[in-house]
Design an enzyme around this catalytic site. Structure first.
Site, PDB file in Angstrom:
ATOM      1  CE  LYS A 186       0.584   1.089   4.548  1.00 54.22           C
ATOM      2  NZ  LYS A 186       0.924   2.420   5.207  1.00 54.22           N
ATOM      3  CB  THR A 243      -1.347   4.624   2.816  1.00 57.35           C
ATOM      4  OG1 THR A 243      -1.453   3.876   4.140  1.00 57.35           O
ATOM      5  CG2 THR A 243       0.030   5.200   2.831  1.00 57.35           C
TER       6      THR A 243
END
Length: 327
Positions: A186, A243
């Site tokens: 991620k 994120t």
């Protein structure tokens, strides 16, 4: 339960502060001057200057003291960057119960945390604690959900006992592989999304990147032995969305700055903190290539980071790929 958090960066400090509201907790800082300053001011001036730490939180620069505090029945939480995980695990006593917060792949070896533990410290009862979480919000006591992952069910229960409370919800998982792949990949995808947003490509592009990025993450995770459902959970989709879109994300900021035309060297100096996606991107791609897993977004990010292409050229290359079935 006696808890020791090893590492006084933003995330380690935030989690220690929350743990200290319910259990005897000791925070270990590698730098004696930093430990003394935190203990005296009740703040971590470098990482969480605006958050007052609870008076019950103890701070030490003596690793032996921190390990003794946890003892044989307590919980150790390693809060170092991935680069320091191997060394720290090797310093822990046999049989210790330990969770790490580190996300990413180890430089050089390309190992994930569970692979490092199996290789360097098989005597530990080990697992990972991950999920969508900005340290500042955890330190402030804002609602957060995390997942503790280990094949040791008792260790997962220890994490719940230690940390589950009014503002911090802990789920358990027996799939540390999937949880760690999500936590590592991620960061790379957040750089990609930051670049897209920095070029003002629009919300359609952002949604496409996140969705196709999740597909890349899942393909790699399955190839490494993770389970598909893990990537639809906190450490997969949850952490990716946070994120990739959150303003507190260091990896997203790297992408935004790259889109402005800044050099990577300048960006990292100005950032002042570790951006794991920068260090993990090439390793993610290498492991995917070795397994025959296609990760075009990750490949594009690596190209930009290496200076092989500009962010706009990377987007053009992605858009010119041949049409195919979504599944």
């Amino acid at each position: 339960m006696q808890i020791s958090v090893l590492g006084a960066g933003a995330w380690g400090t935030a989690l220690a502060a929350q743990a200290a509201t319910r259990h005897p907790t000791r925070l270990w800082a590698r730098d004696p001057a930093q430990a003394a300053a935190i203990a005296a001011s009740r703040r971590n001036a470098r990482y969480l200057a605006d958050v007052a730490l609870p008076s019950a939180l103890e701070v030490t620069a003596d690793l032996a003291d921190a390990l003794a505090h946890a003892g044989t029945d307590g919980l150790l939480i390693v809060a170092t960057p991935m680069a320091g995980l191997r060394e720290m695990l090797q310093r822990l006593p046999d049989g210790a119960a330990v969770l790490w917060l580190s996300k990413g792949f180890e430089a050089g070896s390309g190992r994930l945390g569970h692979e490092i533990a199996r290789e360097a410290a098989p005597q530990l009862r080990a697992g990972v604690l991950s999920g969508p979480s900005f340290a500042l919000e955890v330190a402030r006591g804002q609602p957060t959900a995390l997942v503790a992952a280990s094949q040791d069910a008792a260790l997962c229960q220890s994490a719940i006992t230690a940390l589950h409370g009014p503002t911090l919800r802990i789920y358990s998982s027996s799939d540390p592989v999937g949880v760690e792949v999500g936590g590592a990949v991620k960061n790379v995808l957040a750089i990609a999304t930051g670049m897209a947003d920095g070029m003002n490509l629009g919300l359609n592009a952002r949604a496409a990147l996140i969705t196709r990025g999740l597909a890349e993450m899942t393909r790699l995770g399955l190839a490494l032995g993770g389970r598909a459902e893990t990537f639809m959970g906190l450490s997969g989709l949850g952490d990716l969305v946070l994120t990739a879109t959150g303003d507190l994300s260091r990896n997203r900021r790297v992408g935004l700055k790259l889109a402005e035309g800044q050099t990577l060297e300048r960006i990292l100096v100005e950032l002042g903190h570790v951006s794991e996606g920068v260090y993990s991107a090439r390793t993610v791609l290498e492991r995917a290539t070795a397994l025959g897993v296609e990760m075009p977004i990750t490949r594009a990010v690596v190209g930009v980071l290496q200076g092989d292409c500009t962010p706009r050229e990377a987007v053009q290359a992605l858009m010119q790929r041949e049409a195919r079935s979504e599944s």
